[in-house]
Design an enzyme around this catalytic site. Sequence first.
Site, PDB file in Angstrom:
ATOM      1  N   GLY A 268       8.560  -3.974  12.471  1.00 10.89           N
ATOM      2  CA  GLY A 268       9.355  -2.891  11.884  1.00 10.89           C
ATOM      3  C   GLY A 268       8.541  -1.715  11.396  1.00 10.89           C
ATOM      4  O   GLY A 268       9.105  -0.749  10.881  1.00 10.89           O
ATOM      5  N   ASP A 269       7.222  -1.766  11.563  1.00 14.99           N
ATOM      6  CA  ASP A 269       6.389  -0.694  10.988  1.00 14.99           C
ATOM      7  C   ASP A 269       5.489  -0.026  12.025  1.00 14.99           C
ATOM      8  O   ASP A 269       4.421   0.474  11.685  1.00 14.99           O
ATOM      9  CB  ASP A 269       5.542  -1.242   9.829  1.00 14.99           C
ATOM     10  CG  ASP A 269       4.552  -2.304  10.286  1.00 14.99           C
ATOM     11  OD1 ASP A 269       4.615  -2.718  11.463  1.00 14.99           O
ATOM     12  OD2 ASP A 269       3.720  -2.722   9.462  1.00 14.99           O
TER      13      ASP A 269
ATOM     14  N   ARG B 156       0.801  -1.230   0.000  1.00 17.27           N
ATOM     15  CA  ARG B 156       0.000   0.000   0.000  1.00 17.27           C
ATOM     16  C   ARG B 156       0.836   1.284   0.000  1.00 17.27           C
ATOM     17  O   ARG B 156       0.310   2.376  -0.213  1.00 17.27           O
ATOM     18  CB  ARG B 156      -0.985  -0.009   1.179  1.00 17.27           C
ATOM     19  CG  ARG B 156      -2.215  -0.842   0.872  1.00 17.27           C
ATOM     20  CD  ARG B 156      -3.227  -0.744   1.985  1.00 17.27           C
ATOM     21  NE  ARG B 156      -2.842  -1.566   3.128  1.00 17.27           N
ATOM     22  CZ  ARG B 156      -3.344  -1.406   4.353  1.00 17.27           C
ATOM     23  NH1 ARG B 156      -4.222  -0.454   4.589  1.00 17.27           N
ATOM     24  NH2 ARG B 156      -2.963  -2.195   5.334  1.00 17.27           N
TER      25      ARG B 156
ATOM     26  N   GLY C 201      -6.006  -9.478  15.311  1.00 14.01           N
ATOM     27  CA  GLY C 201      -6.295 -10.660  16.110  1.00 14.01           C
ATOM     28  C   GLY C 201      -6.964 -10.208  17.408  1.00 14.01           C
ATOM     29  O   GLY C 201      -6.627  -9.159  17.946  1.00 14.01           O
TER      30      GLY C 201
HETATM   31  C1  UD1 Z   1      -0.563  -9.908  13.103  1.00 12.17           C
HETATM   32  C2  UD1 Z   1      -1.165 -10.794  14.180  1.00 12.17           C
HETATM   33  C3  UD1 Z   1      -2.467 -10.181  14.660  1.00 12.17           C
HETATM   34  C4  UD1 Z   1      -2.220  -8.789  15.177  1.00 12.17           C
HETATM   35  C5  UD1 Z   1      -1.525  -7.950  14.093  1.00 12.17           C
HETATM   36  C6  UD1 Z   1      -1.138  -6.615  14.646  1.00 12.17           C
HETATM   37  C7  UD1 Z   1      -0.460 -13.019  13.559  1.00 12.17           C
HETATM   38  C8  UD1 Z   1      -0.857 -14.326  12.997  1.00 12.17           C
HETATM   39  N1  UD1 Z   1      -1.380 -12.100  13.632  1.00 12.17           N
HETATM   40  O1  UD1 Z   1      -1.475  -9.807  12.040  1.00 12.17           O
HETATM   41  O2  UD1 Z   1      -3.033 -10.983  15.697  1.00 12.17           O
HETATM   42  O3  UD1 Z   1      -3.434  -8.191  15.573  1.00 12.17           O
HETATM   43  O4  UD1 Z   1      -0.341  -8.615  13.647  1.00 12.17           O
HETATM   44  O5  UD1 Z   1      -0.695  -5.808  13.602  1.00 12.17           O
HETATM   45  O6  UD1 Z   1       0.668 -12.861  13.965  1.00 12.17           O
HETATM   46  N2  UD1 Z   1       5.973 -10.513   8.882  1.00 12.17           N
HETATM   47  C9  UD1 Z   1       7.143 -11.127   8.514  1.00 12.17           C
HETATM   48  N3  UD1 Z   1       7.089 -12.337   7.889  1.00 12.17           N
HETATM   49  C10 UD1 Z   1       5.921 -12.960   7.621  1.00 12.17           C
HETATM   50  C11 UD1 Z   1       4.714 -12.315   8.011  1.00 12.17           C
HETATM   51  C12 UD1 Z   1       4.785 -11.100   8.639  1.00 12.17           C
HETATM   52  O7  UD1 Z   1       8.229 -10.598   8.753  1.00 12.17           O
HETATM   53  O8  UD1 Z   1       5.961 -14.046   7.062  1.00 12.17           O
HETATM   54  C13 UD1 Z   1       6.041  -9.219   9.572  1.00 12.17           C
HETATM   55  C14 UD1 Z   1       5.451  -8.091   8.763  1.00 12.17           C
HETATM   56  O9  UD1 Z   1       6.437  -7.439   7.981  1.00 12.17           O
HETATM   57  C15 UD1 Z   1       4.918  -7.171   9.857  1.00 12.17           C
HETATM   58  C16 UD1 Z   1       4.548  -8.117  10.974  1.00 12.17           C
HETATM   59  O10 UD1 Z   1       5.268  -9.300  10.740  1.00 12.17           O
HETATM   60  O11 UD1 Z   1       5.904  -6.284  10.333  1.00 12.17           O
HETATM   61  C17 UD1 Z   1       3.068  -8.391  11.040  1.00 12.17           C
HETATM   62  O12 UD1 Z   1       2.634  -8.907   9.815  1.00 12.17           O
HETATM   63  P1  UD1 Z   1       1.173  -8.623   9.269  1.00 12.17           P
HETATM   64  O13 UD1 Z   1       0.964  -9.433   8.064  1.00 12.17           O
HETATM   65  O14 UD1 Z   1       0.923  -7.178   9.239  1.00 12.17           O
HETATM   66  O15 UD1 Z   1       0.326  -9.208  10.505  1.00 12.17           O
HETATM   67  P2  UD1 Z   1      -1.036  -9.965  10.490  1.00 12.17           P
HETATM   68  O16 UD1 Z   1      -0.772 -11.402  10.229  1.00 12.17           O
HETATM   69  O17 UD1 Z   1      -1.996  -9.238   9.688  1.00 12.17           O
END
Ligand code: UD1
Length: 482
Positions: free
Chosen positions: A108-109, A20, A146
Amino acid sequence: MTDTNRPLDVVILAAGQGTRMKSSLPKVLHPVAGRPMVAWAVKAARELGARNVVVVTGHGAEAVEAALAGSGVVFARQEQQLGTGHAFLAGMDALEDHREADVLVLYGDTPLLRTETLRDLLADHRERSGAFTVLTGVLPDATGYGRIIRDAQGNVERIVEQKDATPEERAVGEFNSGVYLMDARANELAHRITNENASGEYYLTDLLGLYRAEGAEAHAFRLSDPDEVMGANDRTGLAEAENIIRARITQAHMRAGVTIHMPETVYIEDTVVLGRDVTLEPGVILRGDTRVADGAGIGAYSVVTDSVLGEGVIVKPHSVLEGAQVGARSDVGPFARLRPGTVLGEAVHIGNFVETKNAQLAQGVKAGHLAYLGDVSIGDETNVGAGTIIANFDGVNKHPSRIGAGVFIGSNSTIVAPRVIGDAAFIAGGSTVHDDVPEGALAVARGKQRNLEGWSHRYWSGLREKVQTKLPWLAGWLDRQG
Ligand code: UD1
Ligand code: CA
Protein backbone atom coordinates in the site's frame (compact mmCIF):
# COMPACT_ATOMS: atom_id res chain seq x y z
CA MET A 1 0.74 -23.76 -17.51
CA THR A 2 0.18 -20.70 -19.65
CA ASP A 3 -3.38 -19.49 -19.53
CA THR A 4 -3.93 -15.82 -20.15
CA ASN A 5 -7.58 -16.12 -19.23
CA ARG A 6 -7.02 -17.07 -15.61
CA PRO A 7 -8.65 -14.62 -13.23
CA LEU A 8 -6.41 -12.35 -11.20
CA ASP A 9 -6.81 -11.63 -7.49
CA VAL A 10 -4.77 -8.86 -5.88
CA VAL A 11 -3.73 -8.71 -2.23
CA ILE A 12 -2.55 -5.29 -1.06
CA LEU A 13 -0.54 -5.33 2.17
CA ALA A 14 -1.27 -2.19 4.18
CA ALA A 15 -1.31 -3.15 7.86
CA GLY A 16 2.13 -1.80 8.80
CA GLN A 17 2.60 1.28 10.95
CA GLY A 18 4.90 3.72 9.19
CA THR A 19 6.18 5.58 12.27
CA ARG A 20 8.58 7.70 10.21
CA MET A 21 5.67 9.76 8.85
CA LYS A 22 5.27 11.18 12.39
CA SER A 23 1.57 11.54 11.73
CA SER A 24 -1.83 10.78 13.18
CA LEU A 25 -2.84 9.73 9.67
CA PRO A 26 -2.02 6.10 8.76
CA LYS A 27 0.95 5.99 6.40
CA VAL A 28 -0.93 4.55 3.43
CA LEU A 29 -3.52 7.35 3.61
CA HIS A 30 -0.98 10.10 2.99
CA PRO A 31 -1.95 11.54 -0.39
CA VAL A 32 0.38 11.53 -3.36
CA ALA A 33 -0.79 13.62 -6.31
CA GLY A 34 -4.36 13.76 -5.05
CA ARG A 35 -4.81 10.10 -4.06
CA PRO A 36 -4.02 8.27 -0.83
CA MET A 37 -1.02 6.01 -1.46
CA VAL A 38 -3.04 2.84 -0.97
CA ALA A 39 -5.57 4.04 -3.56
CA TRP A 40 -2.79 4.06 -6.19
CA ALA A 41 -2.35 0.33 -5.57
CA VAL A 42 -6.11 -0.20 -5.83
CA LYS A 43 -6.18 1.78 -9.08
CA ALA A 44 -3.37 -0.34 -10.57
CA ALA A 45 -5.19 -3.52 -9.54
CA ARG A 46 -8.36 -2.31 -11.26
CA GLU A 47 -6.48 -1.33 -14.41
CA LEU A 48 -5.07 -4.87 -14.55
CA GLY A 49 -8.63 -6.21 -14.57
CA ALA A 50 -8.44 -7.83 -11.13
CA ARG A 51 -11.34 -10.06 -10.10
CA ASN A 52 -10.94 -9.54 -6.36
CA VAL A 53 -8.94 -6.85 -4.62
CA VAL A 54 -8.20 -7.45 -0.94
CA VAL A 55 -6.66 -4.77 1.24
CA VAL A 56 -5.01 -6.06 4.43
CA THR A 57 -5.45 -3.47 7.17
CA GLY A 58 -4.10 -3.25 10.73
CA HIS A 59 -2.64 0.05 11.95
CA GLY A 60 -5.33 2.69 11.45
CA ALA A 61 -7.63 0.03 9.96
CA GLU A 62 -10.85 2.01 10.48
CA ALA A 63 -9.47 5.06 8.70
CA VAL A 64 -8.02 3.04 5.82
CA GLU A 65 -11.25 1.12 5.37
CA ALA A 66 -13.28 4.34 5.49
CA ALA A 67 -11.04 5.96 2.87
CA LEU A 68 -11.50 3.02 0.50
CA ALA A 69 -15.20 2.44 1.23
CA GLY A 70 -17.15 2.26 -2.00
CA SER A 71 -14.12 1.29 -4.08
CA GLY A 72 -15.31 -2.31 -4.26
CA VAL A 73 -12.38 -3.82 -2.40
CA VAL A 74 -12.57 -6.50 0.29
CA PHE A 75 -10.92 -5.79 3.64
CA ALA A 76 -8.98 -8.24 5.76
CA ARG A 77 -8.03 -7.26 9.29
CA GLN A 78 -4.59 -8.33 10.44
CA GLU A 79 -4.89 -7.67 14.18
CA GLN A 80 -1.21 -8.32 14.93
CA GLN A 81 1.52 -7.56 12.42
CA LEU A 82 3.38 -10.86 12.48
CA GLY A 83 5.01 -10.43 9.09
CA THR A 84 4.25 -10.26 5.39
CA GLY A 85 3.51 -14.01 5.18
CA HIS A 86 0.95 -13.67 7.95
CA ALA A 87 -0.56 -10.58 6.29
CA PHE A 88 -0.87 -12.44 2.98
CA LEU A 89 -2.75 -15.30 4.64
CA ALA A 90 -5.11 -12.84 6.32
CA GLY A 91 -5.81 -11.44 2.85
CA MET A 92 -6.39 -14.84 1.29
CA ASP A 93 -8.73 -15.81 4.15
CA ALA A 94 -10.98 -12.89 3.23
CA LEU A 95 -11.51 -14.32 -0.26
CA GLU A 96 -14.34 -16.76 -0.53
CA ASP A 97 -12.94 -18.42 -3.59
CA HIS A 98 -9.36 -18.32 -4.78
CA ARG A 99 -9.29 -21.35 -7.01
CA GLU A 100 -7.74 -21.12 -10.45
CA ALA A 101 -6.68 -17.52 -9.99
CA ASP A 102 -3.28 -15.91 -10.23
CA VAL A 103 -2.49 -13.87 -7.15
CA LEU A 104 -0.62 -10.58 -7.27
CA VAL A 105 0.82 -9.10 -4.06
CA LEU A 106 1.24 -5.33 -3.86
CA TYR A 107 2.11 -2.96 -1.01
CA GLY A 108 0.00 0.00 0.00
CA ASP A 109 2.97 2.36 0.10
CA THR A 110 4.52 2.14 -3.40
CA PRO A 111 2.53 4.64 -5.46
CA LEU A 112 5.15 4.86 -8.21
CA LEU A 113 4.62 1.34 -9.49
CA ARG A 114 3.12 1.74 -12.97
CA THR A 115 0.28 -0.40 -14.30
CA GLU A 116 2.30 -0.92 -17.52
CA THR A 117 5.09 -2.49 -15.47
CA LEU A 118 2.62 -4.82 -13.78
CA ARG A 119 1.16 -5.74 -17.18
CA ASP A 120 4.65 -6.69 -18.37
CA LEU A 121 5.17 -8.70 -15.19
CA LEU A 122 1.86 -10.51 -15.72
CA ALA A 123 2.72 -11.28 -19.36
CA ASP A 124 6.17 -12.55 -18.38
CA HIS A 125 4.71 -14.68 -15.58
CA ARG A 126 2.19 -16.29 -17.90
CA GLU A 127 4.68 -16.86 -20.71
CA ARG A 128 7.14 -18.61 -18.44
CA SER A 129 6.41 -21.06 -15.63
CA GLY A 130 3.38 -19.21 -14.40
CA ALA A 131 4.10 -20.55 -10.92
CA PHE A 132 6.05 -17.92 -8.97
CA THR A 133 7.46 -14.66 -10.32
CA VAL A 134 9.04 -12.01 -8.15
CA LEU A 135 9.47 -8.41 -9.30
CA THR A 136 13.09 -7.39 -8.66
CA GLY A 137 15.34 -4.40 -9.16
CA VAL A 138 19.07 -3.86 -9.11
CA LEU A 139 20.79 -1.20 -7.01
CA PRO A 140 24.48 -0.58 -6.36
CA ASP A 141 23.64 -0.95 -2.68
CA ALA A 142 20.43 -2.77 -1.80
CA THR A 143 20.82 -2.48 1.99
CA GLY A 144 17.55 -3.08 3.82
CA TYR A 145 15.91 -5.11 1.07
CA GLY A 146 15.62 -8.86 0.79
CA ARG A 147 18.21 -10.10 -1.75
CA ILE A 148 17.62 -12.44 -4.68
CA ILE A 149 19.92 -15.48 -4.43
CA ARG A 150 20.53 -17.42 -7.65
CA ASP A 151 22.11 -20.82 -8.19
CA ALA A 152 25.12 -21.55 -10.42
CA GLN A 153 22.84 -21.73 -13.48
CA GLY A 154 21.38 -18.34 -12.66
CA ASN A 155 18.00 -19.69 -11.55
CA VAL A 156 16.30 -17.90 -8.68
CA GLU A 157 16.81 -20.05 -5.61
CA ARG A 158 15.57 -18.06 -2.66
CA ILE A 159 15.14 -14.62 -1.11
CA VAL A 160 17.20 -13.80 1.95
CA GLU A 161 16.30 -10.93 4.28
CA GLN A 162 18.93 -8.36 5.26
CA LYS A 163 18.95 -9.62 8.86
CA ASP A 164 19.43 -13.24 7.85
CA ALA A 165 21.96 -12.66 5.06
CA THR A 166 25.67 -13.56 5.05
CA PRO A 167 28.16 -10.84 4.02
CA GLU A 168 28.36 -12.39 0.50
CA GLU A 169 24.58 -12.35 0.23
CA ARG A 170 24.45 -8.74 1.39
CA ALA A 171 26.78 -7.81 -1.47
CA VAL A 172 24.09 -8.87 -4.00
CA GLY A 173 22.54 -5.87 -5.73
CA GLU A 174 19.39 -7.61 -6.98
CA PHE A 175 16.64 -6.98 -4.45
CA ASN A 176 13.10 -8.14 -3.77
CA SER A 177 10.49 -5.43 -4.45
CA GLY A 178 7.86 -7.30 -2.43
CA VAL A 179 5.65 -7.71 -5.51
CA TYR A 180 4.94 -11.31 -6.52
CA LEU A 181 2.73 -13.10 -8.99
CA MET A 182 1.79 -16.60 -8.06
CA ASP A 183 -0.54 -19.32 -9.22
CA ALA A 184 -3.46 -20.66 -7.20
CA ARG A 185 -1.20 -22.82 -5.01
CA ALA A 186 -0.05 -19.71 -3.12
CA ASN A 187 -2.69 -19.93 -0.39
CA GLU A 188 -2.02 -23.57 0.43
CA LEU A 189 1.76 -23.15 0.35
CA ALA A 190 1.68 -20.00 2.48
CA HIS A 191 0.24 -22.04 5.34
CA ARG A 192 3.61 -23.81 5.55
CA ILE A 193 5.53 -20.59 6.27
CA THR A 194 7.15 -20.58 9.73
CA ASN A 195 8.65 -17.78 11.79
CA GLU A 196 12.03 -19.42 12.34
CA ASN A 197 14.30 -16.56 11.32
CA ALA A 198 16.23 -13.61 12.70
CA SER A 199 13.09 -11.45 13.06
CA GLY A 200 10.71 -14.11 14.34
CA GLU A 201 8.28 -13.01 11.57
CA TYR A 202 6.34 -14.98 8.99
CA TYR A 203 8.20 -14.10 5.79
CA LEU A 204 6.15 -14.13 2.60
CA THR A 205 9.49 -14.46 0.82
CA ASP A 206 9.68 -18.08 2.04
CA LEU A 207 7.01 -18.92 -0.54
CA LEU A 208 9.64 -18.91 -3.25
CA GLY A 209 11.47 -21.85 -1.60
CA LEU A 210 8.16 -23.61 -0.95
CA TYR A 211 7.23 -23.42 -4.65
CA ARG A 212 10.64 -24.81 -5.60
CA ALA A 213 10.24 -27.65 -3.08
CA GLU A 214 7.08 -28.53 -5.03
CA GLY A 215 9.19 -28.82 -8.16
CA ALA A 216 7.84 -25.55 -9.57
CA GLU A 217 10.08 -22.98 -11.25
CA ALA A 218 10.55 -19.53 -9.78
CA HIS A 219 11.48 -16.55 -11.90
CA ALA A 220 12.52 -12.98 -11.39
CA PHE A 221 11.21 -10.13 -13.54
CA ARG A 222 13.55 -7.16 -13.38
CA LEU A 223 12.38 -3.57 -13.23
CA SER A 224 14.20 -1.28 -15.63
CA ASP A 225 13.69 1.57 -13.14
CA PRO A 226 14.10 0.51 -9.50
CA ASP A 227 12.55 3.84 -8.39
CA GLU A 228 9.15 2.38 -9.27
CA VAL A 229 9.11 0.38 -6.06
CA MET A 230 10.51 3.17 -3.94
CA GLY A 231 8.29 3.22 -0.86
CA ALA A 232 7.39 6.59 0.61
CA ASN A 233 8.38 6.13 4.25
CA ASP A 234 8.59 9.73 5.45
CA ARG A 235 7.50 13.18 4.29
CA THR A 236 10.53 13.68 2.05
CA GLY A 237 9.84 10.33 0.39
CA LEU A 238 6.26 11.44 -0.06
CA ALA A 239 7.35 14.65 -1.78
CA GLU A 240 9.82 12.76 -4.00
CA ALA A 241 7.14 10.29 -5.03
CA GLU A 242 4.70 13.09 -5.78
CA ASN A 243 7.27 14.91 -7.87
CA ILE A 244 7.90 11.81 -9.97
CA ILE A 245 4.18 11.19 -10.54
CA ARG A 246 3.63 14.89 -11.28
CA ALA A 247 6.38 14.86 -13.91
CA ARG A 248 4.96 11.70 -15.52
CA ILE A 249 1.55 13.38 -15.82
CA THR A 250 2.79 16.70 -17.24
CA GLN A 251 5.05 14.86 -19.71
CA ALA A 252 2.14 12.75 -20.95
CA HIS A 253 0.07 15.90 -21.54
CA MET A 254 2.91 17.61 -23.39
CA ARG A 255 3.34 14.57 -25.65
CA ALA A 256 -0.41 14.75 -26.34
CA GLY A 257 -0.27 18.37 -27.53
CA VAL A 258 -0.50 20.56 -24.42
CA THR A 259 1.90 23.48 -24.00
CA ILE A 260 3.15 23.81 -20.43
CA HIS A 261 5.40 26.69 -19.44
CA MET A 262 7.79 25.78 -16.61
CA PRO A 263 6.23 22.32 -16.23
CA GLU A 264 8.15 21.69 -13.02
CA THR A 265 5.83 24.23 -11.36
CA VAL A 266 2.56 22.81 -12.71
CA TYR A 267 0.50 20.26 -10.76
CA ILE A 268 -2.11 18.19 -12.59
CA GLU A 269 -3.92 15.28 -11.01
CA ASP A 270 -4.22 12.15 -13.13
CA THR A 271 -8.02 12.49 -13.27
CA VAL A 272 -7.78 15.69 -15.34
CA VAL A 273 -8.49 15.63 -19.09
CA LEU A 274 -6.87 18.24 -21.38
CA GLY A 275 -7.57 18.87 -25.08
CA ARG A 276 -5.09 19.76 -27.83
CA ASP A 277 -3.39 23.12 -27.84
CA VAL A 278 -4.33 23.81 -24.26
CA THR A 279 -1.75 26.18 -22.75
CA LEU A 280 -0.82 26.21 -19.09
CA GLU A 281 1.23 28.98 -17.54
CA PRO A 282 3.55 28.49 -14.55
CA GLY A 283 2.09 27.51 -11.20
CA VAL A 284 -1.22 26.20 -12.54
CA ILE A 285 -2.97 23.58 -10.38
CA LEU A 286 -5.62 21.34 -11.95
CA ARG A 287 -7.47 18.91 -9.72
CA GLY A 288 -10.17 16.29 -9.62
CA ASP A 289 -12.74 15.88 -12.34
CA THR A 290 -11.55 18.81 -14.45
CA ARG A 291 -11.87 18.82 -18.24
CA VAL A 292 -10.39 21.48 -20.47
CA ALA A 293 -11.34 21.64 -24.17
CA ASP A 294 -9.07 22.34 -27.12
CA GLY A 295 -7.32 25.65 -27.33
CA ALA A 296 -8.12 26.85 -23.82
CA GLY A 297 -5.47 28.72 -21.84
CA ILE A 298 -5.03 28.84 -18.08
CA GLY A 299 -3.07 31.71 -16.62
CA ALA A 300 -0.36 31.62 -14.00
CA TYR A 301 -1.17 30.47 -10.46
CA SER A 302 -4.77 29.58 -11.19
CA VAL A 303 -6.35 26.66 -9.33
CA VAL A 304 -9.08 24.72 -11.15
CA THR A 305 -10.96 21.93 -9.36
CA ASP A 306 -13.79 19.74 -10.70
CA SER A 307 -14.56 22.19 -13.50
CA VAL A 308 -15.29 22.01 -17.22
CA LEU A 309 -13.77 24.61 -19.55
CA GLY A 310 -15.02 24.91 -23.15
CA GLU A 311 -13.03 25.49 -26.32
CA GLY A 312 -10.87 28.55 -26.40
CA VAL A 313 -11.68 29.63 -22.84
CA ILE A 314 -9.12 31.98 -21.33
CA VAL A 315 -8.57 31.90 -17.59
CA LYS A 316 -6.31 34.77 -16.58
CA PRO A 317 -3.79 34.55 -13.72
CA HIS A 318 -4.68 33.95 -10.07
CA SER A 319 -8.20 32.70 -10.67
CA VAL A 320 -9.82 30.00 -8.54
CA LEU A 321 -12.50 27.78 -10.10
CA GLU A 322 -14.34 25.00 -8.32
CA GLY A 323 -17.30 23.02 -9.62
CA ALA A 324 -17.76 25.50 -12.47
CA GLN A 325 -18.66 25.15 -16.14
CA VAL A 326 -17.28 27.77 -18.48
CA GLY A 327 -18.72 28.03 -22.00
CA ALA A 328 -16.58 28.24 -25.12
CA ARG A 329 -14.63 31.46 -25.76
CA SER A 330 -15.45 32.91 -22.34
CA ASP A 331 -12.74 34.71 -20.41
CA VAL A 332 -12.32 34.70 -16.66
CA GLY A 333 -10.04 36.68 -14.36
CA PRO A 334 -7.48 37.77 -13.40
CA PHE A 335 -8.36 37.22 -9.72
CA ALA A 336 -11.79 35.72 -10.37
CA ARG A 337 -13.46 33.17 -8.15
CA LEU A 338 -16.01 30.78 -9.65
CA ARG A 339 -17.64 28.61 -7.00
CA PRO A 340 -19.77 25.46 -7.29
CA GLY A 341 -22.88 25.73 -9.43
CA THR A 342 -21.43 28.37 -11.69
CA VAL A 343 -22.48 27.78 -15.29
CA LEU A 344 -21.25 30.29 -17.85
CA GLY A 345 -22.60 30.27 -21.41
CA GLU A 346 -20.48 31.10 -24.43
CA ALA A 347 -18.39 34.26 -24.63
CA VAL A 348 -19.11 35.35 -21.08
CA HIS A 349 -16.69 37.91 -19.64
CA ILE A 350 -15.79 37.68 -15.95
CA GLY A 351 -13.21 40.21 -14.84
CA ASN A 352 -11.16 40.85 -11.74
CA PHE A 353 -12.55 40.33 -8.24
CA VAL A 354 -15.81 38.83 -9.41
CA GLU A 355 -17.22 35.96 -7.34
CA THR A 356 -19.97 33.68 -8.60
CA LYS A 357 -21.81 30.87 -6.79
CA ASN A 358 -24.75 28.85 -8.09
CA ALA A 359 -24.96 31.40 -10.88
CA GLN A 360 -26.08 30.73 -14.45
CA LEU A 361 -24.83 33.42 -16.78
CA ALA A 362 -26.08 33.12 -20.36
CA GLN A 363 -24.08 33.89 -23.46
CA GLY A 364 -22.36 37.25 -23.69
CA VAL A 365 -22.98 38.35 -20.08
CA LYS A 366 -20.32 40.78 -18.86
CA ALA A 367 -19.31 41.21 -15.23
CA GLY A 368 -16.02 43.03 -15.56
CA HIS A 369 -15.12 44.06 -12.04
CA LEU A 370 -15.82 43.61 -8.34
CA ALA A 371 -19.12 41.75 -8.07
CA TYR A 372 -20.83 39.02 -6.07
CA LEU A 373 -23.30 36.97 -8.09
CA GLY A 374 -24.90 34.24 -5.95
CA ASP A 375 -28.04 32.13 -6.53
CA VAL A 376 -28.95 33.97 -9.69
CA SER A 377 -29.65 33.36 -13.36
CA ILE A 378 -28.77 36.11 -15.81
CA GLY A 379 -29.98 36.29 -19.44
CA ASP A 380 -28.04 36.88 -22.67
CA GLU A 381 -25.80 39.92 -22.98
CA THR A 382 -26.72 41.51 -19.68
CA ASN A 383 -24.10 43.91 -18.36
CA VAL A 384 -23.30 43.74 -14.67
CA GLY A 385 -21.67 46.94 -13.47
CA ALA A 386 -18.69 47.16 -11.15
CA GLY A 387 -19.59 46.64 -7.52
CA THR A 388 -22.88 44.83 -8.13
CA ILE A 389 -23.94 42.63 -5.23
CA ILE A 390 -26.74 40.08 -5.28
CA ALA A 391 -27.75 40.06 -1.61
CA ASN A 392 -28.92 36.45 -1.61
CA PHE A 393 -28.76 35.74 2.13
CA ASP A 394 -31.20 37.05 4.75
CA GLY A 395 -29.23 35.69 7.66
CA VAL A 396 -31.04 32.35 7.63
CA ASN A 397 -32.02 31.45 4.07
CA LYS A 398 -30.55 31.83 0.59
CA HIS A 399 -32.95 33.27 -2.01
CA PRO A 400 -32.82 32.98 -5.79
CA SER A 401 -33.04 35.85 -8.27
CA ARG A 402 -33.69 36.02 -11.99
CA ILE A 403 -32.27 38.74 -14.16
CA GLY A 404 -33.41 38.89 -17.78
CA ALA A 405 -31.55 39.35 -21.05
CA GLY A 406 -30.10 42.67 -22.18
CA VAL A 407 -30.31 44.20 -18.71
CA PHE A 408 -27.95 47.02 -17.77
CA ILE A 409 -27.07 47.05 -14.07
CA GLY A 410 -25.38 50.31 -13.09
CA SER A 411 -22.32 50.24 -10.87
CA ASN A 412 -22.54 49.61 -7.16
CA SER A 413 -26.07 48.26 -7.16
CA THR A 414 -27.40 45.89 -4.52
CA ILE A 415 -30.13 43.53 -5.67
CA VAL A 416 -31.92 42.17 -2.62
CA ALA A 417 -33.07 38.60 -3.32
CA PRO A 418 -35.45 37.11 -4.21
CA ARG A 419 -35.83 39.49 -7.19
CA VAL A 420 -36.97 39.27 -10.79
CA ILE A 421 -35.55 41.87 -13.19
CA GLY A 422 -37.26 41.90 -16.60
CA ASP A 423 -35.51 41.85 -19.99
CA ALA A 424 -33.91 45.06 -21.22
CA ALA A 425 -34.41 46.79 -17.85
CA PHE A 426 -32.00 49.42 -16.53
CA ILE A 427 -30.92 49.78 -12.92
CA ALA A 428 -29.49 53.16 -12.02
CA GLY A 429 -26.02 53.00 -10.48
CA GLY A 430 -25.97 52.87 -6.68
CA SER A 431 -29.49 51.45 -6.39
CA THR A 432 -30.63 49.12 -3.65
CA VAL A 433 -33.27 47.11 -5.49
CA HIS A 434 -35.99 45.82 -3.15
CA ASP A 435 -38.79 45.44 -5.71
CA ASP A 436 -38.95 43.51 -8.95
CA VAL A 437 -38.26 45.56 -12.08
CA PRO A 438 -40.57 45.12 -15.10
CA GLU A 439 -39.28 44.53 -18.62
CA GLY A 440 -37.84 47.65 -20.22
CA ALA A 441 -38.17 49.85 -17.07
CA LEU A 442 -35.50 52.02 -15.42
CA ALA A 443 -35.29 51.43 -11.68
CA VAL A 444 -33.85 54.23 -9.61
CA ALA A 445 -33.57 53.20 -5.98
CA ARG A 446 -31.25 55.66 -4.32
CA GLY A 447 -31.37 59.10 -2.66
CA LYS A 448 -32.07 61.96 -5.08
CA GLN A 449 -29.07 64.25 -5.55
CA ARG A 450 -29.15 67.78 -4.02
CA ASN A 451 -26.44 70.38 -4.70
CA LEU A 452 -25.95 72.95 -1.88
CA GLU A 453 -24.38 75.98 -3.63
CA GLY A 454 -21.45 77.64 -1.82
CA TRP A 455 -21.37 75.03 0.92
CA SER A 456 -17.65 74.32 0.52
CA HIS A 457 -16.67 78.00 0.86
CA ARG A 458 -18.61 78.32 4.09
CA TYR A 459 -17.07 75.15 5.48
CA TRP A 460 -13.40 75.98 4.77
CA SER A 461 -13.79 79.61 5.82
CA GLY A 462 -14.50 78.40 9.34
CA LEU A 463 -11.15 76.61 9.31
CA ARG A 464 -9.18 79.32 7.47
CA GLU A 465 -6.19 79.39 9.88
CA LYS A 466 -5.51 75.68 9.61
CA VAL A 467 -6.15 75.69 5.86
CA GLN A 468 -3.49 78.38 5.44
CA THR A 469 -0.75 76.17 6.96
CA LYS A 470 -1.88 72.74 5.84
CA LEU A 471 -3.74 73.09 2.52
CA PRO A 472 -2.07 75.88 0.46
CA TRP A 473 -4.03 75.17 -2.75
CA LEU A 474 -7.37 75.42 -0.90
CA ALA A 475 -6.17 78.60 0.86
CA GLY A 476 -5.53 80.16 -2.57
CA TRP A 477 -8.94 79.03 -3.79
CA LEU A 478 -10.63 80.60 -0.73
CA ASP A 479 -8.70 83.85 -1.37
CA ARG A 480 -9.85 83.91 -5.00
CA GLN A 481 -13.49 83.49 -3.81
CA GLY A 482 -13.08 86.74 -1.77
C1 UD1 B 1 9.72 -6.88 2.71
C2 UD1 B 1 10.36 -8.14 2.17
C3 UD1 B 1 11.72 -7.80 1.58
C4 UD1 B 1 11.56 -6.76 0.50
C5 UD1 B 1 10.82 -5.54 1.06
C6 UD1 B 1 10.52 -4.57 -0.04
C7 UD1 B 1 9.53 -9.88 3.62
C8 UD1 B 1 9.84 -10.82 4.72
N1 UD1 B 1 10.49 -9.09 3.24
O1 UD1 B 1 10.55 -6.33 3.69
O2 UD1 B 1 12.33 -8.97 1.03
O3 UD1 B 1 12.82 -6.40 -0.02
O4 UD1 B 1 9.58 -5.95 1.65
O5 UD1 B 1 10.03 -3.39 0.51
O6 UD1 B 1 8.45 -9.91 3.10
N2 UD1 B 1 2.88 -5.60 6.24
C9 UD1 B 1 1.66 -5.99 6.74
N3 UD1 B 1 1.63 -6.81 7.83
C10 UD1 B 1 2.75 -7.26 8.43
C11 UD1 B 1 4.01 -6.85 7.90
C12 UD1 B 1 4.02 -6.02 6.81
O7 UD1 B 1 0.62 -5.61 6.21
O8 UD1 B 1 2.63 -8.00 9.40
C13 UD1 B 1 2.91 -4.72 5.06
C14 UD1 B 1 3.48 -3.36 5.35
O9 UD1 B 1 2.46 -2.43 5.70
C15 UD1 B 1 4.12 -3.00 4.02
C16 UD1 B 1 4.54 -4.34 3.45
O10 UD1 B 1 3.76 -5.30 4.11
O11 UD1 B 1 3.21 -2.40 3.13
C17 UD1 B 1 6.01 -4.61 3.62
O12 UD1 B 1 6.33 -4.55 4.98
P1 UD1 B 1 7.76 -4.07 5.47
O13 UD1 B 1 7.85 -4.28 6.92
O14 UD1 B 1 8.06 -2.75 4.90
O15 UD1 B 1 8.67 -5.13 4.68
P2 UD1 B 1 10.00 -5.81 5.12
O16 UD1 B 1 9.67 -6.99 5.95
O17 UD1 B 1 10.93 -4.81 5.61
CA1 CA C 1 9.79 -1.91 3.69
